[in-house]
Design a protein around this motif. Structure first.
Motif, short mmCIF file in Angstrom:
data_model
loop_
_atom_site.label_atom_id
_atom_site.label_comp_id
_atom_site.label_asym_id
_atom_site.label_seq_id
_atom_site.Cartn_x
_atom_site.Cartn_y
_atom_site.Cartn_z
N ASP A 141 55.75 -17.61 -50.12
CA ASP A 141 57.05 -17.72 -49.46
C ASP A 141 57.03 -17.17 -48.04
O ASP A 141 57.79 -17.62 -47.18
CB ASP A 141 58.12 -16.99 -50.27
N ALA A 142 56.16 -16.20 -47.77
CA ALA A 142 56.04 -15.66 -46.41
C ALA A 142 55.53 -16.72 -45.45
O ALA A 142 55.99 -16.84 -44.32
CB ALA A 142 55.12 -14.44 -46.40
N ALA A 143 54.58 -17.52 -45.93
CA ALA A 143 54.02 -18.58 -45.08
C ALA A 143 55.04 -19.69 -44.83
O ALA A 143 55.03 -20.32 -43.77
CB ALA A 143 52.77 -19.15 -45.73
N ASP A 144 55.91 -19.94 -45.80
CA ASP A 144 56.88 -21.04 -45.68
C ASP A 144 58.18 -20.62 -45.00
O ASP A 144 59.06 -21.46 -44.78
CB ASP A 144 57.20 -21.58 -47.07
N SER A 145 58.32 -19.35 -44.65
CA SER A 145 59.54 -18.86 -44.03
C SER A 145 59.78 -19.52 -42.67
O SER A 145 58.84 -19.76 -41.92
CB SER A 145 59.45 -17.35 -43.83
N PRO A 146 61.05 -19.82 -42.34
CA PRO A 146 61.34 -20.37 -41.01
C PRO A 146 61.03 -19.38 -39.88
O PRO A 146 60.89 -19.79 -38.72
CB PRO A 146 62.84 -20.67 -41.07
N LEU A 147 60.90 -18.09 -40.21
CA LEU A 147 60.53 -17.10 -39.21
C LEU A 147 59.04 -17.14 -38.88
O LEU A 147 58.62 -16.63 -37.84
CB LEU A 147 60.88 -15.69 -39.72
N THR A 148 58.25 -17.74 -39.78
CA THR A 148 56.81 -17.79 -39.59
C THR A 148 56.44 -18.94 -38.68
O THR A 148 56.59 -20.11 -39.04
CB THR A 148 56.10 -17.92 -40.95
N LYS A 149 55.95 -18.60 -37.51
CA LYS A 149 55.55 -19.60 -36.53
C LYS A 149 54.04 -19.74 -36.49
O LYS A 149 53.50 -20.70 -35.95
CB LYS A 149 56.09 -19.22 -35.16
N ARG A 150 53.36 -18.75 -37.06
CA ARG A 150 51.90 -18.76 -37.07
C ARG A 150 51.45 -18.10 -38.37
O ARG A 150 51.66 -16.91 -38.58
CB ARG A 150 51.36 -18.00 -35.86
N LYS A 151 50.84 -18.88 -39.25
CA LYS A 151 50.47 -18.36 -40.56
C LYS A 151 49.22 -17.48 -40.50
O LYS A 151 49.07 -16.54 -41.29
CB LYS A 151 50.24 -19.50 -41.55
N THR A 152 48.32 -17.78 -39.59
CA THR A 152 47.06 -17.04 -39.46
C THR A 152 47.00 -16.37 -38.11
O THR A 152 47.15 -17.03 -37.07
CB THR A 152 45.85 -17.96 -39.63
N THR A 153 46.81 -15.05 -38.09
CA THR A 153 46.80 -14.32 -36.83
C THR A 153 45.58 -13.40 -36.75
O THR A 153 45.24 -12.72 -37.73
CB THR A 153 48.07 -13.46 -36.65
N PRO A 154 44.92 -13.35 -35.58
CA PRO A 154 43.81 -12.42 -35.40
C PRO A 154 44.33 -11.04 -35.02
O PRO A 154 45.43 -10.91 -34.46
CB PRO A 154 43.03 -13.05 -34.23
N MET A 155 43.55 -10.02 -35.33
CA MET A 155 43.88 -8.65 -34.94
C MET A 155 42.60 -7.96 -34.48
O MET A 155 41.56 -8.10 -35.12
CB MET A 155 44.52 -7.89 -36.10
N LEU A 156 42.72 -7.22 -33.38
CA LEU A 156 41.57 -6.52 -32.81
C LEU A 156 41.97 -5.10 -32.47
O LEU A 156 43.13 -4.82 -32.15
CB LEU A 156 41.08 -7.22 -31.54
N MET A 157 41.03 -4.19 -32.52
CA MET A 157 41.29 -2.83 -32.08
C MET A 157 39.99 -2.15 -31.69
O MET A 157 38.90 -2.52 -32.14
CB MET A 157 42.00 -2.00 -33.15
N THR A 158 40.10 -1.17 -30.78
CA THR A 158 38.98 -0.30 -30.45
C THR A 158 39.54 1.05 -30.04
O THR A 158 40.65 1.12 -29.49
CB THR A 158 38.09 -0.89 -29.34
N GLY A 159 38.82 2.11 -30.35
CA GLY A 159 39.32 3.44 -30.03
C GLY A 159 38.19 4.44 -29.86
O GLY A 159 37.10 4.28 -30.44
N LEU A 160 38.42 5.43 -29.03
CA LEU A 160 37.48 6.50 -28.79
C LEU A 160 38.01 7.78 -29.44
O LEU A 160 39.14 8.17 -29.15
CB LEU A 160 37.30 6.71 -27.28
N ILE A 161 37.23 8.40 -30.32
CA ILE A 161 37.67 9.54 -31.08
C ILE A 161 36.76 10.74 -30.82
O ILE A 161 35.53 10.60 -30.77
CB ILE A 161 37.68 9.24 -32.60
N TYR A 162 37.39 11.91 -30.67
CA TYR A 162 36.65 13.16 -30.50
C TYR A 162 36.89 14.05 -31.70
O TYR A 162 38.04 14.31 -32.08
CB TYR A 162 37.10 13.89 -29.22
N LYS A 163 35.82 14.51 -32.32
CA LYS A 163 35.93 15.40 -33.47
C LYS A 163 35.63 16.83 -33.05
O LYS A 163 34.55 17.11 -32.55
CB LYS A 163 34.97 14.97 -34.58
N PHE A 164 36.62 17.71 -33.23
CA PHE A 164 36.46 19.08 -32.80
C PHE A 164 35.64 19.87 -33.83
O PHE A 164 35.63 19.55 -35.01
CB PHE A 164 37.83 19.72 -32.62
#
Length: 261
Positions: free
Chosen positions: A238-261
């Motif tokens: 039902d989420a895919a068929d919702s009128p609010l859904t304009k794009r059923k498949t979406t990419p996601m990307l992330m990158t981050g720099l972490i410091y461990k004390f």
């Protein structure tokens, strides 16, 4: 939902070798403190046809007794009981705006849908390893605005490549929403239809998305590490068929720099 999308992305990536949403973290071996920042490319809302780059500040303090304080996971406790990893936390979901407040929040595609208020959540997780595969079951239960419903998530993750400086892994997950949750985020009431122009739509309980992705942890030295992830989410049922859904498949990307004390 803003917080939920971010956590979905972070489920693809292991911070400090400990998966956020692929399952509860193993019991802490000792006190630790990490801080960092990154960037993520995510949709404006679940089902949006537009995406944006958002900042990802990160601070996490863990204690040897299992207590953790985290900007991503909330305030909680983790422990190991036999072969099972258990975790419980108090977290927060930022809700959803029905207009674009600024570059980082809201979407004009939701005008007339009304605001979904932010809500405190209890996040409970259990994980179990079968060989090199980690399995997990988690749930998010709203403590306020219980009319927004609840979700369950099934996840699996495994390491694909491991050296002293690099770890590459694969994660997959599926989220189930009850009728209240799916109606809140993917349904359109008659009142919302009149205000927004979207056709009225009733979303039933069921699995609403599938997510898969690769994560890469590169250790620079004993203190610094770079964490990256690339994944894709597919709305279903039902989420895919919702009128609010304009794009059923979406990419996601992330990158981050972490410091461990």
């Amino acid at each position: 939902m803003r917080h939920a999308i971010t956590l979905t992305l972070l489920s693809l990536c292991a911070f400090g070798g400990k998966a956020f949403a692929a399952g509860p973290m193993p019991a802490a071996a000792g006190d630790s403190f990490s801080a960092g920042a990154g960037l993520a490319y995510v949709p404006e809302y679940a089902g949006a046809d537009k995406s944006r780059v958002i900042p990802l500040p990160f601070i996490e303090r863990t204690f040897a007794n299992g207590v953790f304080l985290s900007t991503m996971r909330g305030i909680g406790y983790q422990t190991q009981l036999g072969d099972f990893n258990l975790s419980g936390a108090l977290s927060y979901d930022g809700g959803r705006e029905d207009h674009k407040e600024n570059y980082f929040s809201g979407s004009d595609a939701l005008k007339g849908m009304g605001k979904i208020q932010g809500t405190a959540q209890a996040v409970l997780s259990v994980g179990y390893n079968i060989g090199t595969v980690g399995l997990s079951l988690s749930t998010k239960q709203n403590l306020s605005h219980r009319e927004y419903g609840y979700t369950f998530a099934l996840g699996a993750s495994t390491a694909l490549y491991t050296t002293a400086s690099d770890q590459i892994g694969l994660s997959v997950s599926a989220e189930y929403g009850d009728k209240k949750h799916n109606q809140t985020y993917f349904g359109v009431t008659t009142t919302q239809s009149a205000a927004s122009g979207y056709r009225a739509y009733t979303a039933k309980a069921g699995f609403n998305n599938l997510t898969a992705g690769l994560n890469w942890n590169h250790v620079i030295n004993s203190s610094w590490s770079v964490y990256s992830a690339a994944g894709v989410t597919r709305l279903t049922s039902d989420a895919a068929d919702s009128p609010l859904t304009k794009r059923k498949t979406t990419p996601m990307l992330m990158t981050g720099l972490i410091y461990k004390f």
